[in-house]
Every structure is written in structure tokens, then in C-alpha cells.
Design an enzyme around this catalytic site. Structure first.
Site, PDB file in Angstrom:
ATOM      1  N   CYS A   2      35.756   6.507  56.239  1.00 39.96           N
ATOM      2  CA  CYS A   2      35.993   5.076  56.344  1.00 39.96           C
ATOM      3  C   CYS A   2      37.441   4.802  56.705  1.00 39.96           C
ATOM      4  O   CYS A   2      38.194   5.720  57.040  1.00 39.96           O
ATOM      5  CB  CYS A   2      35.662   4.392  55.009  1.00 39.96           C
ATOM      6  SG  CYS A   2      34.033   4.822  54.354  1.00 39.96           S
ATOM      7  N   ASP A 101      28.875   9.048  46.498  1.00 37.53           N
ATOM      8  CA  ASP A 101      29.944   9.847  45.888  1.00 37.53           C
ATOM      9  C   ASP A 101      31.106   8.956  45.438  1.00 37.53           C
ATOM     10  O   ASP A 101      31.886   9.337  44.569  1.00 37.53           O
ATOM     11  CB  ASP A 101      30.420  10.945  46.841  1.00 37.53           C
ATOM     12  CG  ASP A 101      30.894  10.431  48.189  1.00 37.53           C
ATOM     13  OD1 ASP A 101      30.590   9.273  48.535  1.00 37.53           O
ATOM     14  OD2 ASP A 101      31.564  11.191  48.923  1.00 37.53           O
ATOM     15  N   ILE A 289      31.722  20.712  75.349  1.00 39.84           N
ATOM     16  CA  ILE A 289      32.270  20.095  76.556  1.00 39.84           C
ATOM     17  C   ILE A 289      32.470  21.186  77.601  1.00 39.84           C
ATOM     18  O   ILE A 289      32.965  22.278  77.293  1.00 39.84           O
ATOM     19  CB  ILE A 289      33.607  19.386  76.269  1.00 39.84           C
ATOM     20  CG1 ILE A 289      33.357  17.960  75.772  1.00 39.84           C
ATOM     21  CG2 ILE A 289      34.485  19.318  77.494  1.00 39.84           C
ATOM     22  CD1 ILE A 289      34.612  17.126  75.636  1.00 39.84           C
ATOM     23  N   SER A 363      33.131  21.249  62.394  1.00 40.32           N
ATOM     24  CA  SER A 363      34.008  21.867  63.394  1.00 40.32           C
ATOM     25  C   SER A 363      34.641  23.124  62.821  1.00 40.32           C
ATOM     26  O   SER A 363      34.650  23.340  61.609  1.00 40.32           O
ATOM     27  CB  SER A 363      35.090  20.892  63.866  1.00 40.32           C
ATOM     28  OG  SER A 363      36.230  20.956  63.037  1.00 40.32           O
ATOM     29  N   GLY A 364      35.220  23.932  63.702  1.00 42.07           N
ATOM     30  CA  GLY A 364      35.844  25.188  63.293  1.00 42.07           C
ATOM     31  C   GLY A 364      37.341  25.092  63.109  1.00 42.07           C
ATOM     32  O   GLY A 364      38.018  26.125  63.033  1.00 42.07           O
TER      33      GLY A 364
END
EC number: 6.3.5.4
Length: 633
Positions: A2, A101, A289, A363-364
Site C-alpha cells: 500500500c 495481517d 521481458i 522476484s530473485g
């Protein structure tokens, strides 16, 4: 995930600024496109823009107040172990009215105060107002994954997820010229500083408490530096332990009440995350991509191999240079503090297109900093180990200085790296780290400033900032100190800033399993030889998952991605450079930069041997575009 903002006033003058709370909150609508609300009480106000991920009902809306009406929270992020924490609270008699949460975090704070932070596994920036005490508590996660800016003066304390919300409060826009010089060196501004004198970044693992006129800031978390103490007997055991920790981290990050996927670049890091996520998710959505016009950087072949192996629902967004350029000014318009990592453009587009299919992506990010994945890490390792390669690089320094250098082709990039290796080999640990971490030497960055700007960028202040960044590097110290400094500097200020800003511009939440604190702490318990040797970078990551990943992913160069800036600056951006942002008369009137030095860079751009001048000019273009949009007024 957020956007949050708020104000805590110390007097009636400060209280007047609460009228700006709603406008500040509205500036964060792209971070939280689903709902927006605000809370005010006395001298305090909290604002929240929601991106609904867990409990998408109105029960999860914020600001959220406890049933007694005493405590109110605004929270940006996710607590991945909230279910376990909720069970503990239920056993203590706490009643819950949602499945979010946020409510768990609120009740945990009510019972444990700042001590709740140590129980949280997640990424977050949050604030809790206590109406009975008239106090405010704000905190940021261990690694700095979620941002938090603040401004403190004699009348008020302001905070927000992004600078554009701070603008809505009417903050003074006095430039911090030391930060400007740092930006010209790094292409970003290291925390706790920002481009403005009156705005700071709350450091990772820190909190601020306010009660009346008493304001305290404290570090609540630092990564334990226990190198060579992995708690396992050997390298094979370390591989197994890493695999277990990372799988648990990925599994925690699969909780979501909205569609979820993963970025898949074709590199080792994102492939590992996809491999682990696929164990717990059928037909995982993955996204890559491709670069039609830049085959040197296109890695979709490897991404497709991984996608087929793990039977993911794979989407490739194949981009032309025209596609990239089409999004350039949208990205610059959203960037509210100078930030010139040009790869942000690719993340911006990937996030925009991914958001059309999912709301959360894994993601890594983080693996390179933790486990030594960059070319500079190989350079540092070679210098420390010595040997023929290092001695040849040093001996041939005049040749590297004379040859053309560029990031945009294999030969020019290799010459650039060898020149940097030769320079680094002549420096001590601190100066070498600084050379490897910066794009522009301090003398060149300072020369680019006008005389009045140089006066305002006090050298004593810059030296103090440099010393703070380099404080963990010792003469003859462990290689892990180099990585630790990357985790303190590069990771939160460049990599995580890039991902947060570019993804949240499209309301996409990005989760980073490598930065679970259990993985991070394990990484910094490992000896150097588990991470890098003469043959492999990120050695333990590669070896731990070698049997699971396609063999084609191994023993191939790490390309990264370079936006075709040189081509653009000589063509599409030429008019913007020559007739607008870097026009001689405009630069002179503005008074921030030295017109002669800017002119020299432009001349080099259009010369037969531009080298990497476009990288320096890109920083100038980003700043000038930002200045005209955000700071000029």
C-alpha cells in the site's frame, strides 16, 4: 502492499498541516488503487491507500483502529508469518474481526510494543498512533524493502511512502547539495539522506517513537556478522540448508487472496525462485521481458527453458527500442526523487504488463548482494587472491585507458572491466569499494557542479557520509565485509528502491524470497569460499540447485540489461538535450551545474569515441527532468 502517510504535530502551527493529509494520501493512489481513507485525532493524522492482497473485504481496510478505540495503524507491506502469530494471540484471548495481517500486527503491537518487530517475518513500513498516550510509533523492515520518508521540524513530524506525498504537505524544497554530488556519483542517493535538506529516509531496521516533544530514533535490527559459522559441517550441508531455508521463504510468500506469479529473467536467481514456487503451485504464472532490437541482452531463450521444465504459464513481453522509449517519460514523470538506474525502465514496463495478469509477483532480487553475483565481486576476489590476471590487468593499465570502452558491446565492456580492475588493484579496501560502487569519481562529479553548488556541497559532510558507508570494511578484512556493505548501500538504495517504485507505480506487489531474514543471516554465516572462487560467482546458489535447473543456465555470462541510451541521446533525445534540459542558457540560468563542463560532456557524446559518457549524461537528464517537474517551483 500500500501507500501510507501521516502527521504528528507538536503545536497548533504543526496541527495546521493536517489539512494536507487527504491531498498527501491521494498522491499515493497508484500504490493503493483499491481504497483510500484517513484518520485524524487531536494533533495526529494517518492516511492509507490500499492495494488489497490479503482479506480483500472492507474488513482489511485502513487506517484500522482496535475495538477499544485507543490504537490506530497504517501499514504498508505483508507479514508472512501472520497466521502463526494470530494463533498465539487467539490463545491469549484476542478476538479478530478480519482475516488480514494488518489486524494481527495491530494486536501484536498493542501487547508487545516495539518488541513485536522481532517476531515479524515480512516486509513493512507502518505507523501506530496511541490516542491515550498521544504517541506515534513508526518502523521499517529489516532489509529496507518498503520505503519510509520523514521530515521533522520544531512544529511537526511528517512521514510518507513516497516523496510526492511529502510535497503535498508543502515541505521546503531546499536542495541538499551533498546529496546531489552523491547522486552524480552513484545515480541514486544513499539513505538516510534525500535530495532535500528537510526530508530523510528512515534506515532499514530502524524505528522512531514520538510522545509530546520527545522524539527518539533507534536501530532495532542489524544483520549478525558471524562469517565462517554456518552451523553445518561442510559445503554439502550448507547447500542443503540453503535449499531448505529458501524453499520455506518462497512458500511463505505464496500466500495471497489475489492472482500471483513470478518474474523469470532466465538467470539463476529468478529460475531458483520459480523452481521452488513450482513445487507448491500448479502452472505458476511467470513473466519475462525480451529485447527485439538488443540481442546481446535478450535472455528469453533461457527463461523459456526454465518455464518448460517447470510447466509454468509463461508470458514473454517482447519489446522493441521504440516500446522502451514510449514508456520513458511516463517513468520519469512518476520518479519523484532523482534516480538514474536506467534498468528501472525495464522494471517499469515489466511491472505494467505483469499487473494486467497478476497482482503479486516473486522476484530473485537480493541474491547477487548476498552471495557475490556481480562482476565487481569477481574483481574484488581476484585482487584479494592475486595472480597472473590481476598483475596483467595492472601492467596493461595504459592500454585499457587508451582503448574504447562501452557497456553496450562485449569487447568494450571487457575493456571497461579490465580498466576498473587495474584501478582497483592499486587501492585499499575502502577506496576500492568506493571505486567499484560509483559510476563517476568524486572529482569529476564535483567538477560538474557550479562554483556556488560546490560551496554548498561541503566536503566535510561528504567525507562523513563516505566514512559511514565504508565503516564495515577493514584493512585485510573478510570478503564478506564487501558484500555486507553492498547489502547496506546498493541493495536498499538502488535495487530495492527501483523495484518498489517501478512496481508500485502500477499497483503490483513484488516479493523477494532471498531477503527473508533467515536466508540473509545464513548467507552471512558462510565463508567466502562457499560463495565465490576462481571459477564461480554465487557458487552455493548455483551448486545447490544445479540438479534442478536446465544445464544451459550454467557457465554463461551475466548480461544484465542496458537501455540503449547512447542511440537515444544521439537521435530521439538529442533535441531534449540540446534545446531544453541541457541547453547552455538554461544550465547557466539554473545555476546548479557548470555550463562549460556540461558542454564538454555533450561534445563527447557526439564524438567518435563517446565511451560511457551517456551514463553520466543520463544522470544529468534525470535530474533536470525531475527538477523542472518537482523542484523548480
Amino acid at each position: 502492499m500500500c501507500g501510507i502517510t501521516g502527521i504528528y504535530a507538536f503545536n497548533e502551527v504543526g496541527r495546521f498541516f493536517t489539512i494536507n493529509l487527504f491531498a498527501a494520501n491521494d498522491t499515493l493512489s497508484r500504490r493503493g488503487p483499491d481504497t483510500g481513507n484517513a484518520f485524524t485525532h487531536g494533533y495526529a493524522g494517518l492516511g492509507h491507500r490500499r492495494l488489497s492482497i490479503l482479506d480483500t473485504s472492507s474488513g482489511g481496510n485502513q487506517p484500522m483502529t482496535d475495538p477499544a478505540g485507543r490504537y490506530t495503524i497504517v501499514f504498508n507491506g505483508e507479514i508472512f508469518n501472520f497466521q502463526e502469530l494470530k494463533q498465539q494471540l487467539l490463545q491469549k484471548g484476542v478476538a479478530f474481526h478480519s482475516t488480514s495481517d494488518t489486524e494481527v500486527l495491530l494486536h501484536l503491537y498493542i501487547r508487545e510494543g516495539e518488541g513485536c518487530l522481532y517476531k515479524l517475518n515480512g516486509f513493512f513500513a507502518f505507523a501506530v498512533y496511541d490516542a491515550q498516550e498521544d504517541s506515534l510509533f513508526v518502523a521499517r523492515d529489516r532489509m529496507g524493502i518498503k520505503p519510509l520518508l520523514y521530515s521533522l521540524d520544531e512544529d511537526k513530524f511528517l512521514f510518507a511512502s513516497e516523496m510526492k506525498a511529502m510535497f503535498a504537505y508543502g515541505i521546503p524544497r531546499d536542495l541538499d547539495y551533498a546529496s546531489l554530488q552523491q547522486f552524480l556519483q552513484f545515480n541514486y542517493i544513499p539513505a538516510p539522506h534525500t535530495i532535500f535538506q528537510r526530508v530523510k529516509k528512515l534506515l532499514p531496521g530502524h524505528f522512531i517513537k514520538m510522545k509530546g516533544l520527545e522524539v527518539t530514533q533507534q536501530c532495532w535490527y542489524t544483520i549478525p556478522q558471524q562469517y565462517d559459522r554456518p552451523g553445518v559441517s561442510d559445503y554439502a550441508g550448507a547447500q542443503e540448508r540453503l535449499s531448505q531455508l529458501l524453499e520455506a521463504s518462497v512458500k511463505r510468500r505464496l500466500i495471497s487472496d489475489v492472482p500471483l506469479g513470478a518474474f523469470l529473467s532466465g538467470g539463476i536467481d529468478s529460475s531458483v525462485i520459480v523452481a521452488l514456487a513450482a513445487r507448491h503451485t500448479d502452472h505458476l504464472n511467470t513473466f519475462s521481458i525480451g529485447y527485439k532490437d538488443e540481442p546481446f541482452f535478450d535472455e528469453t531463450r533461457y527463461a523459456n527453458l526454465v518455464a518448460r521444465k517447470f510447466k509454468t504459464n509463461h508470458t514473454v513481453f517482447s519489446l522493441s527500442n521504440d516500446d522502451l522509449y514510449e514508456h520513458l517519460f511516463d517513468m520519469l514523470d512518476y520518479t519523484d526523487e532523482p534516480f538514474a538506474d536506467s534498468s528501472a525502465l525495464a522494471v517499469f514496463i515489466l511491472s505494467k504488463r505483469t499487473r494486467k495478469k497478476v497482482t503479486v509477483a516473486l522476484s530473485g532480487d537480493g541474491a547477487d548482494e548476498l552471495f557475490a553475483g556481480y562482476n565487481k565481486h569477481r574483481g574484488e576476489y581476484r585482487i584479494r587472491e592475486g595472480g597472473l590476471t590481476t598483475e596483467l590487468a595492472k601492467g596493461l593499465a595504459p592500454l585499457w585507458n587508451a582503448l574504447p570502452k562501452s557497456r553496450n558491446n562485449p569487447l568494450g565492456n571487457k575493456v571497461r572491466q579490465l580498466q576498473k580492475l587495474a584501478e582497483g588493484a592499486r587501492l585499499d579496501e575502502k577506496d576500492r569499494y568506493w571505486r567499484f560502487a560509483t559510476f563517476t569519481p568524486a572529482s569529476d562529479a564535483r567538477q560538474l557542479l557550479s562554483e556556488s553548488s560546490r560551496t554548498r556541497a561541503a566536503e566535510a559532510e561528504l567525507a562523513e557520509r563516505k566514512a559511514r558507508i565504508l565503516q564495515h570494511l577493514r584493512q585485510g578484512g573478510d570478503f564478506n565485509e564487501f558484500l555486507f556493505t553492498d547489502v547496506q548501500l546498493v541493495l536498499p538504495n538502488d535495487m530495492l528502491t527501483k523495484v518498489d517504485l517501478m512496481s508500485m507505480a502500477h499497483g503490483l506487489e513484488v516479493r523477494v524470497p532471498f531477503l527473508d531474514y533467515t536466508v540473509v543471516e545464513f548467507a552471512f554465516s558462510l565463508p567466502t569460499e562457499y560463495k565465490i572462487d576462481g571459477r564461480l560467482k554465487k557458487k552455493i546458489v548455483q551448486d545447490a540447485f544445479r540438479s534442478e535447473l536446465p544445464k544451459e543456465l550454467y557457465n554463461r555470462p551475466k548480461h544484465g540489461f542496458e537501455v540503449p541510451l547512447l542511440k537515444w541521446m544521439r537521435n530521439e533525445l538529442q533535441s531534449l538535450i540540446q534545446n531544453d534540459l541541457l541547453k547552455d542558457s538554461f544550465v547557466a540560468e539554473q545555476g546548479i551545474f557548470d555550463p562549460a563542463e556540461v558542454r564538454r560532456l555533450k561534445e563527447k557524446l557526439f564524438s567518435a569515441n563517446p565511451e560511457d559518457v551517456h551514463a553520466r549524461l543520463w544522470g544529468l537528464i534525470v535530474f533536470q527532468y525531475w527538477w523542472k517537474k518537482w523542484a523548480k517551483s
